[in-house]
Design an enzyme around this catalytic site. Structure first.
Site, short mmCIF file in Angstrom:
data_model
loop_
_atom_site.label_atom_id
_atom_site.label_comp_id
_atom_site.label_asym_id
_atom_site.label_seq_id
_atom_site.Cartn_x
_atom_site.Cartn_y
_atom_site.Cartn_z
N GLU A 267 -1.74 -1.91 -3.58
CA GLU A 267 -3.30 -1.50 -3.44
C GLU A 267 -3.68 0.36 -3.49
O GLU A 267 -2.74 1.31 -2.19
CB GLU A 267 -4.47 -1.33 -2.27
CG GLU A 267 -5.57 -0.45 -1.61
CD GLU A 267 -6.01 -1.49 -0.53
OE1 GLU A 267 -6.85 -0.79 0.16
OE2 GLU A 267 -5.61 -2.07 0.62
N LYS B 211 0.40 -0.67 -0.38
CA LYS B 211 0.25 0.29 0.04
C LYS B 211 0.67 1.08 -0.04
O LYS B 211 1.67 1.40 1.15
CB LYS B 211 -0.83 -0.10 1.05
CG LYS B 211 -1.85 1.13 1.36
CD LYS B 211 -3.19 1.08 0.24
CE LYS B 211 -4.24 2.17 0.19
NZ LYS B 211 -4.80 1.86 2.22
N ALA C 252 -4.02 4.12 -2.64
CA ALA C 252 -4.69 4.97 -1.73
C ALA C 252 -7.04 5.55 -2.31
O ALA C 252 -6.69 6.85 -2.57
CB ALA C 252 -4.54 6.16 -0.96
N GLY C 253 -7.91 5.04 -2.17
CA GLY C 253 -8.60 5.48 -2.57
C GLY C 253 -9.08 5.02 -3.78
O GLY C 253 -8.16 3.69 -4.97
N ASP D 207 -3.98 -0.53 7.04
CA ASP D 207 -4.09 -1.59 5.88
C ASP D 207 -3.85 -2.98 5.35
O ASP D 207 -4.01 -3.86 5.53
CB ASP D 207 -4.58 -1.35 4.45
CG ASP D 207 -6.07 -0.09 4.48
OD1 ASP D 207 -6.96 -0.15 5.11
OD2 ASP D 207 -5.72 1.43 3.43
#
Length: 209
Positions: free
Chosen positions: A99, A32, A101-102, A43
């Site tokens: 992943e 992340k 962030a948003g 996360d």
């Protein structure tokens, strides 16, 4: 190494949950790049707690920001300047789940969006969609943004309560692949993730060998 980017059509739709399933199914590493808020249980911590295979490695975030805001706003409050040069994917011989962030158009700085990094990473995107009022619009806009920038969409994972009408419209209009549909889970733990990983694994292996 195959890099796989997990992006959402909005916030709070289960990207981290889906990323954990992907990491378990492919025994992939997880990263992340930017964490905003929830630093007591990030996360990365969540995915680590849900993934049980012995191969996955959980890489350190490039930035950990204290406020649960878009990265550009959270970084300003923390007096941090996000540098795109620090957002290179970590080196690994394994597959890597990244992943975001948003969503794709979330701002990282005043001049850089999440989607601006995807060309640098040269990786396909798995888009996480969920049924809510406006989700067709958000799904189509996200896919259009990827197409406009010639970024490959590996497929869509629908997470949560199913709405076949909406899902079929999104798939038929865009021609996108449906990698899987994850129904709402009463319990989210490592057993749930392991079970769902086995269900998704055949579809994923068609894209990521």
């Amino acid at each position: 190494m195959n890099k796989i980017i997990v992006a959402g059509i909005g916030t709070g739709i289960g990207k981290t949950f889906i990323a954990s399933i992907l990491a378990e199914a492919l025994q992939a590493d997880y990263w992340k790049p930017v964490q905003s808020g929830s630093l007591d249980h990030t996360d990365t911590d969540e995915v680590r707690s849900l993934v049980t295979n012995s191969r996955s490695v959980f890489h350190k975030e490039a930035y950990c920001l204290t406020q649960p805001l878009s990265p550009h706003a959270a970084a300003k409050l923390d007096d941090i300047e996000i540098d795109s040069m620090k957002l290179f994917a970590p080196a690994t011989d394994n597959n890597l789940i990244i992943e975001l962030a948003g969503g794709l158009m979330v701002p990282l700085t005043n001049t850089m969006l999440n989607i601006d990094l995807l060309k640098k990473w040269n990786a396909p995107v798995i888009l996480v969609s969920q049924n809510y009022l406006g989700s067709i619009n958000h799904s189509l806009l996200s896919i259009e943004a990827l197409k406009t920038r010639n970024i490959k969409l590996a497929g869509i994972i629908f997470n949560g309560e199913s709405n076949p009408s909406s899902e079929n419209y999104i798939l038929q209009y865009t021609g996108a692949n449906c990698i899987g549909k994850i129904e709402t889970q009463s319990v989210i733990d490592s057993n749930t993730v392991s079970k769902l990983a086995q269900q998704l694994k055949p579809s994923l292996e068609n894209y990521f060998q």
